[in-house]
Write a protein that holds these residues in place. Structure first.
Motif, PDB file in Angstrom:
ATOM      1  N   ARG A 169       0.830  -1.210   0.000  1.00  0.00           N
ATOM      2  CA  ARG A 169       0.000   0.000   0.000  1.00  0.00           C
ATOM      3  C   ARG A 169       0.865   1.261   0.000  1.00  0.00           C
ATOM      4  NH1 ARG A 169      -3.476  -3.407   2.818  1.00  0.00           N
ATOM      5  NH2 ARG A 169      -2.528  -3.010   4.846  1.00  0.00           N
ATOM      6  N   TRP A 170       2.025   1.187   0.678  1.00  0.00           N
ATOM      7  CA  TRP A 170       2.882   2.359   0.683  1.00  0.00           C
ATOM      8  C   TRP A 170       3.498   2.592  -0.693  1.00  0.00           C
ATOM      9  CZ3 TRP A 170       3.417   6.645   3.043  1.00  0.00           C
ATOM     10  CH2 TRP A 170       4.519   7.445   2.760  1.00  0.00           C
ATOM     11  N   ILE A 171       3.930   1.540  -1.354  1.00  0.00           N
ATOM     12  CA  ILE A 171       4.483   1.680  -2.705  1.00  0.00           C
ATOM     13  C   ILE A 171       3.425   2.258  -3.640  1.00  0.00           C
ATOM     14  CG2 ILE A 171       5.422   0.447  -4.699  1.00  0.00           C
ATOM     15  CD1 ILE A 171       7.383   0.719  -2.426  1.00  0.00           C
ATOM     16  N   GLU A 172       2.194   1.789  -3.522  1.00  0.00           N
ATOM     17  CA  GLU A 172       1.115   2.322  -4.360  1.00  0.00           C
ATOM     18  C   GLU A 172       0.885   3.799  -4.068  1.00  0.00           C
ATOM     19  OE1 GLU A 172      -1.480  -1.816  -4.816  1.00  0.00           O
ATOM     20  OE2 GLU A 172      -2.010  -0.333  -3.299  1.00  0.00           O
ATOM     21  N   ARG A 173       0.961   4.156  -2.803  1.00  0.00           N
ATOM     22  CA  ARG A 173       0.783   5.567  -2.435  1.00  0.00           C
ATOM     23  C   ARG A 173       1.892   6.419  -3.048  1.00  0.00           C
ATOM     24  NH1 ARG A 173      -2.352   8.097   1.396  1.00  0.00           N
ATOM     25  NH2 ARG A 173      -3.186   6.064   1.974  1.00  0.00           N
ATOM     26  N   CYS A 174       3.124   5.929  -3.013  1.00  0.00           N
ATOM     27  CA  CYS A 174       4.231   6.658  -3.627  1.00  0.00           C
ATOM     28  C   CYS A 174       4.058   6.748  -5.142  1.00  0.00           C
ATOM     29  CB  CYS A 174       5.561   5.976  -3.303  1.00  0.00           C
ATOM     30  SG  CYS A 174       6.105   6.187  -1.608  1.00  0.00           S
ATOM     31  N   ALA A 175       3.569   5.666  -5.739  1.00  0.00           N
ATOM     32  CA  ALA A 175       3.404   5.639  -7.193  1.00  0.00           C
ATOM     33  C   ALA A 175       2.398   6.679  -7.659  1.00  0.00           C
ATOM     34  CB  ALA A 175       2.976   4.247  -7.648  1.00  0.00           C
ATOM     35  N   LEU A 176       1.424   7.017  -6.809  1.00  0.00           N
ATOM     36  CA  LEU A 176       0.449   8.043  -7.174  1.00  0.00           C
ATOM     37  C   LEU A 176       0.978   9.448  -6.939  1.00  0.00           C
ATOM     38  CD1 LEU A 176      -2.867   6.462  -5.816  1.00  0.00           C
ATOM     39  CD2 LEU A 176      -2.128   6.656  -8.190  1.00  0.00           C
ATOM     40  N   SER A 177       2.058   9.568  -6.189  1.00  0.00           N
ATOM     41  CA  SER A 177       2.652  10.888  -5.979  1.00  0.00           C
ATOM     42  C   SER A 177       3.681  11.211  -7.045  1.00  0.00           C
ATOM     43  CB  SER A 177       3.303  10.984  -4.597  1.00  0.00           C
ATOM     44  OG  SER A 177       4.481  10.212  -4.539  1.00  0.00           O
ATOM     45  N   ARG A 178       4.254  10.164  -7.670  1.00  0.00           N
ATOM     46  CA  ARG A 178       5.285  10.383  -8.680  1.00  0.00           C
ATOM     47  C   ARG A 178       4.998   9.528  -9.903  1.00  0.00           C
ATOM     48  NH1 ARG A 178      10.100  12.686  -7.037  1.00  0.00           N
ATOM     49  NH2 ARG A 178      10.566  12.504  -9.273  1.00  0.00           N
ATOM     50  N   PHE A 179       4.155  10.056 -10.785  1.00  0.00           N
ATOM     51  CA  PHE A 179       3.811   9.332 -12.007  1.00  0.00           C
ATOM     52  C   PHE A 179       5.019   9.186 -12.931  1.00  0.00           C
ATOM     53  CE2 PHE A 179      -0.455  10.596 -10.705  1.00  0.00           C
ATOM     54  CZ  PHE A 179      -1.203   9.485 -11.040  1.00  0.00           C
ATOM     55  N   ASP A 180       6.035  10.039 -12.753  1.00  0.00           N
ATOM     56  CA  ASP A 180       7.197  10.014 -13.646  1.00  0.00           C
ATOM     57  C   ASP A 180       8.219   8.953 -13.268  1.00  0.00           C
ATOM     58  OD1 ASP A 180       7.589  11.533 -11.275  1.00  0.00           O
ATOM     59  OD2 ASP A 180       9.442  12.354 -12.114  1.00  0.00           O
ATOM     60  N   VAL A 181       8.008   8.249 -12.180  1.00  0.00           N
ATOM     61  CA  VAL A 181       8.965   7.253 -11.689  1.00  0.00           C
ATOM     62  C   VAL A 181       8.420   5.848 -11.908  1.00  0.00           C
ATOM     63  CG1 VAL A 181      10.213   6.403  -9.652  1.00  0.00           C
ATOM     64  CG2 VAL A 181       9.855   8.872  -9.971  1.00  0.00           C
TER      65      VAL A 181
END
Length: 607
Positions: A169-181
């Motif tokens: 869930r944390w990785i998914e949360r990060c993925a939504l903050s940085r679409f460019d990564v």
């Protein structure tokens, strides 16, 4: 004096709650290093191994020991830097805390170096000197045997799958903050997530669908609102996507993932007219503001923030989202549901010129003023509502008073919700639209229309007061009587004329005409209770909204009441112009659409 090892272990208790906390700190370090790709490998739910590899700037050989030193940070140097911090990490305590409760291996290489360096740290052991190692530019941090040096902490870990669930869930949360990564996640040698950089709207739609489900990008409204130093962007799901939990609410403040009660409350306020009690909206929202107006150092793990002007932030967020929901309108360009089984209609988002469109957003809404209805529509609507003025009377069987109630914007133009065909079983209106068949729940649609009209009168201060034929005496407590005396002007604005008869008795002489027929004593007591606890007009209006919603439900056309074709078209035209018209007051959809593709599938056409 406490030993440095014990100090670090105490700090670890604040920062490192579980394996997901380690992943959070390491991934944030990678993002601060400018990584474009982050690979996370986990074994045994993170208790056995956590490895985070990135392609960021890397760490120079001489800086590797400093990376493990407590508070040896290069991200801030003064109090002024702390008030304007823009990086994820800044206190320099994450890696030292992790190294005090686990075995840590650092491997890194800068772009200028021809080789990488390896650095090992274990609790209670002196660190080794960096040694050369083959490594691409970037950094790899491996954390093994988490909490092995503090067995008591290890006993508090949950099952392997539970701990890994927090990591995912944390990785998914990060993925939504940085679409460019780009992000990958592996658990026990199995690839769980693999997300490429998402730079285009369609690629972002794919990432949203992977994390929040495929229905979200299909049934979401795009948000882009600004006022002063505040800007709010992102997506909010239609009420049909609501859940019992708030687990699909993703908030970001200046790019930082946060869990904030104030923002969550503001989101619920925005949905108050379209969600039943106990349901939670789905949202991905990004709040941007001056860094000096928010304290990101309010929580050891930096998961919570504190706003300097919390009320202003709350009001901005709730009102912005409320307006976005309210201005959602059928666009008339496309209105379909895939397969005919979605819970609500889906429409392309209408946005002002120059604004990007949300990926196949749901109920589209212009962020500007809605179009003015034509004179024929106004006449139809007036006649239509006249028929409902006395809800106890049977619905008239004759057509409404209008010579031509059909849509006549252009010879070949079909309105967004189509032209009415029939009133099926006195419940559903079937209408022919440009791209298929529209099905409208007449009661739910009319309930929303009536409620919005009643609510507008309350909010505009144009509440009509209706005198009671026989004034009603109500017994109250002394504190409630005092509250009436202090708030008589406010109550009068809401259409309530109340006088004191004694220290514990009131007389109600008039009530809002919109609420005729309600339990007056109950209404007065509810309002006084709200005043005692909140003493704000906003809370009073919330109570009035509940009464208005009930009244709107009672006044709306009932199942079995047949509508003429003119009356049905008048309802459709009014629904197209009504704020939050996609849902009734209880959160149910008011209409759905079957496009031709869905209809063809039902009959195996084209196969």
């Amino acid at each position: 004096m406490l030993s440095s090892q014990l100090i670090n272990q105490i700090a670890a208790g604040e920062v490192i709650e579980r394996p997901a906390s380690v992943v959070k700190e390491l991934v944030e370090n990678s993002l601060d290093a400018g990584a474009g790709r982050i690979d996370v490998t986990v074994e045994a739910g993170g208790a056995g191994l956590i490895r985070v590899r990135d392609d960021g700037t890397g760490i120079a050989r001489d800086d590797l020991p400093l990376a493990i030193a407590r508070h040896a940070t290069s991200k801030i140097a003064s109090l002024e830097d702390l008030t304007r911090v823009s990086s994820f990490g800044f206190r320099g305590e994450a890696l030292p805390s992790i190294a005090s409760v686990a075995r840590v291996e650092l491997m890194s290489r800068t772009a200028e170096d021809t080789r990488g360096w390896r650095y090992l740290v274990s609790p209670g052991e002196p660190p080794s000197d960096p040694i050369p190692v083959a490594h691409p530019p970037g950094t790899t941090v491996s954390v093994a045997d988490l909490f092995y040096s503090v067995p008591a902490r290890r006993k508090f870990l949950r099952t392997e799958q539970t701990e890994f669930g927090h990591i995912q869930r944390w990785i998914e949360r990060c993925a939504l903050s940085r679409f460019d990564v780009a992000f990958t996640l592996r658990h026990n040698q199995r690839e769980v997530l693999k997300m490429k950089p998402a730079r285009t709207p369609s690629e972002q739609e794919g990432r949203l669908a992977e994390i929040l489900g495929r229905r979200f990008p299909e049934q979401a409204l795009q948000v882009d609102c600004a006022a002063g130093d505040l800007r709010l962007t992102g997506w909010i799901g239609l009420p049909a996507l609501s859940r019992r939990q708030s687990d699909l609410q993703f908030w970001y403040v200046n790019g930082r993932p946060v869990r904030d009660k104030l923002l969550g409350h503001a989101l619920r306020i925005a949905f108050r007219d379209v969600l039943p009690h106990g349901r939670q909206p789905v949202a991905v929202l990004y709040l941007e503001l001056d860094p000096t107006l928010v304290d990101v150092n309010a929580h050891p793990a930096k998961l919570e923030v504190r706003f300097r002007d919390a009320r202003n932030v709350r009001d901005f967020v709730s009102q912005s989202l409320y307006r976005v929901l309210g201005r959602a309108r059928p666009s008339g360009e496309t209105s379909r549901i895939v397969g005919g089984h979605d819970a609500a209609g889906r429409l392309e988002l209408q946005t002002p010129a120059g604004k990007a469109q949300a990926p196949r957003a749901g109920w589209g809404g212009q962020i500007g003023r809605s179009e003015t209805p034509s004179p024929s529509q106004v006449n139809e609507s007036l006649a239509f509502y006249e028929a409902f003025r006395a809800p106890t009377e049977p619905f008239p069987s004759q057509p409404i008073a209008s010579e031509n109630p059909d849509w006549k914007q252009g010879d070949d133009s079909i309105p967004p919700l189509g032209e009415a065909i029939t009133h099926l079983h006195g419940i559903y209106i079937l209408a022919e639209a440009e791209e298929g068949l529209v099905i409208v729940d007449a009661h739910a649609a009319h309930e929303r229309i009536v409620y919005e009209k009643l609510k507008t009168q309350v909010e505009s201060g144009e509440v009509v007061s209706q005198p009671l034929l026989i004034p009603l005496k109500v017994e109250v407590s002394r504190s409630e009587a005092d509250q009436v005396q202090r708030s008589q002007d406010l109550l009068a604005e809401l259409g309530l004329e109340i006088d004191l008869l004694g220290p514990d008795k009131l007389v109600v002489r008039s009530v809002p005409a919109l609420l005729s027929g309600v339990d007056v004593a109950e209404l007065v007591r509810d309002l006084l209770s709200e005043l005692a606890h909140r003493e704000t007009a906003t809370q009073l209006q919330t109570t009035l909204r509940e009464r208005l919603a009930t009244r709107a439900c009672h006044r709306a056309v009932r199942a079995g009441q047949r509508l003429s074709r003119g009356e049905m078209n008048a309802l459709l035209r009014e629904l197209e112009q009504t704020e939050r018209g996609g849902q009734c007051n209880h959160g149910r959809p008011t209409w759905v659409t079957l496009d031709f593709k869905a209809l063809d599938r039902f009959f195996d056409r084209g196969r």
